[in-house]
Design an enzyme around this catalytic site. Structure first.
Site, mmCIF file in Angstrom:
data_model
loop_
_atom_site.group_PDB
_atom_site.id
_atom_site.type_symbol
_atom_site.label_atom_id
_atom_site.label_comp_id
_atom_site.label_asym_id
_atom_site.label_seq_id
_atom_site.Cartn_x
_atom_site.Cartn_y
_atom_site.Cartn_z
ATOM 1 N N ARG A 75 0.824 -1.213 0.000
ATOM 2 C CA ARG A 75 0.000 0.000 0.000
ATOM 3 C C ARG A 75 0.855 1.258 0.000
ATOM 4 N NH1 ARG A 75 -4.061 -2.577 3.937
ATOM 5 N NH2 ARG A 75 -2.525 -2.005 5.490
ATOM 6 N N ARG A 76 2.001 1.203 0.731
ATOM 7 C CA ARG A 76 2.846 2.388 0.883
ATOM 8 C C ARG A 76 4.279 2.050 0.476
ATOM 9 N NH1 ARG A 76 -0.238 1.922 5.364
ATOM 10 N NH2 ARG A 76 1.482 1.140 6.630
ATOM 11 N N GLU B 97 -3.829 -7.920 19.892
ATOM 12 C CA GLU B 97 -3.902 -6.724 19.058
ATOM 13 C C GLU B 97 -4.539 -5.578 19.852
ATOM 14 O OE1 GLU B 97 -2.704 -6.549 16.058
ATOM 15 O OE2 GLU B 97 -2.324 -8.670 15.645
ATOM 16 N N LYS C 257 -10.586 -20.831 11.451
ATOM 17 C CA LYS C 257 -9.677 -21.976 11.388
ATOM 18 C C LYS C 257 -10.435 -23.291 11.557
ATOM 19 C CE LYS C 257 -5.928 -19.129 13.183
ATOM 20 N NZ LYS C 257 -5.124 -18.756 14.378
#
Length: 436
Positions: free
Chosen positions: A42-43, A188, A203
């Site tokens: 993306r970058r 996260e 999963k």
């Protein structure tokens, strides 16, 4: 053999590093050198530290990279449903081998990818989608292909396993254990996918599809997370000689009409300390497979992280590259059984139920009557607290463990208990697995 790499984050960066560090060995194993044709990001201008990436290889045009004639294998480690689905369908229909770690896409729409692979005569490999570096999916779809698998039970999310292990070891509550997991990098910033069971459910769908030769999607999986597990639940499990784990369970069995079906579920459960999965701690993963001829098999290791996942990705890359050089493709998807998925209410389970009840005569009989009305047999009853004096007056705790019964009957039992005047509250409901 030239690769198009889609994504260069935690996993993609490790793929690049391993390709660079092990280039000679990989070339010897495959029979030809592996080269990166391009990397879609993306970058492009982002600082990638000491990663051995030629800036000239970076592009924001993933689809254009995939369509290049000099690309043999597409490796996708971006994740998500779109645009990844469109990219991989394009590659597969064009006959290009695909290696992906995208569990969410495989669980939601794996059938579309397999159909595209069949249409283009291409390989689709995804070992890294479940349990990181643990060699698990290929044994299910190749090594055990001559056997009949009856059940797969696994710990397939490292974040939740770390949290529950910490709660068991320290007596901490869920919030405290989650905070520790976040500080250590196991959780996260938004842990919803892990703690609510979405990651494990994806999963579970992949494992069930392979184990039972049936297309199973994430929508077919009954899912519960661990946010309601309390320190008291963990203590109660310990008192029973158990521990609590977030399990993914895929089982083959007959329904009420005698038809062969599969049931797939993810939820926290008590398992005895003697069970092979009980000792799996920290952020490790393990999957316990039961097959008719092979018996019981255990797969254990690190289930996440850049390097372990990249190891699984490169294992697949070697396999598909060798196939391309030999002019062959791997066996296609095996979904011939096409078994119906049995709803959770028909699954046979056991419950551990903790009740805060009035401490007076007749309470136990009334509670037992509710279980009897729903044809649920009680295995054990334990009472804590209460005066035991005639007339009572105080509250007491009843801990009841049932025998096996349909989950719908167990749920209905708990629902009726909640409505009894003598039941102050249902303080805990957990399923019990593994023969406690």
């Amino acid at each position: 053999m030239r690769l198009a790499l889609l994504g260069c984050g935690t996993v993609g960066g490790e793929v690049v590093r391993l390709l660079h560090e092990q280039s000679a060995d990989l070339a010897a194993r495959i029979g030809a050198p592996l080269e990166i044709a391009g990397i879609a990001v993306r970058r492009p201008g982002r600082d990638r530290g000491d990663l051995p990436v030629d800036p000239a290889l970076l592009t924001t045009d993933a689809l254009g990279l995939i369509k290049r004639d000099d690309v043999d294998v597409v490796v996708e480690v971006v994740g998500g449903i779109e645009p990844a689905r469109g990219w991989l369908v394009e590659a597969l229909r064009a006959g290009k081998s695909v290696v992906t770690a995208n569990k969410a896409l495989l669980a939601e729409d794996g059938g579309t990818l397999h159909d595209a692979a069949a249409e283009g005569g291409a390989d689709l490999y995804y070992e890294a989608a479940v349990a990181g570096a643990i060699p698990l999916l290929r044994p299910l779809r190749e090594s055990l292909h001559g056997d009949r698998i009856s059940r797969v039970t696994g710990i397939v999310n490292g974040t939740t396993n770390f949290i529950l292990s910490a709660m068991d070891a320290t007596g901490a509550g869920f919030a405290e254990a989650l905070e520790e997991a976040t500080e250590l990098g196991y959780a996260e910033a938004d842990p919803t996918a892990d703690v609510e069971g979405f990651d494990a459910a994806a999963k579970a769908a992949i494992l069930a599809s392979l184990a039972f030769h049936t297309r199973v999607s994430a929508a077919d999986v009954h899912r519960e997370g661990i946010t309601e597990v309390t320190a008291a639940d963990v203590a109660s499990a310990r008192a029973m000689g158990c521990t609590i784990k977030l399990l993914c369970i895929a089982a083959r069995g007959a329904d009420a009409a005698g038809r062969e079906t599969v049931n797939v579920r993810v939820h926290p459960a008590m398992i005895p300390l003697g069970h092979p999965l009980a000792s799996v701690g920290d952020a490790f993963n393990a999957v316990f497979v039961e097959a008719e001829a092979a018996g019981q098999l255990m797969f254990y290791g690190r289930g996440a992280g850049g390097a372990p996942t990249a190891s699984a990705v490169l294992g697949d890359v070697v396999a598909v590259a060798r196939n391309r050089l030999a002019g062959v493709r791997a066996a296609s998807e095996s979904a011939y059984a096409d078994l119906p998925v049995r709803p959770m209410g028909e699954a046979l389970t056991r419950y551990h139920v903790s009740l805060d009840v009035a401490d007076r005569p007749g309470v136990l009989a009334a509670v037992a009557g509710v279980f009897a009305r729903h044809d649920v047999s009680i295995a054990t009853v334990r009472q804590a607290g209460g005066s035991g004096a005639p007339g009572g007056g105080a509250d007491a705790e009843l801990v009841i463990v049932t025998h096996v019964a349909p989950d719908a009957a167990l749920a209905a039992t708990v629902a009726e208990l909640r409505g009894l005047d003598i039941v102050r509250s249902v303080t805990s409901v957990l399923r019990v697995e593994g023969g406690v």
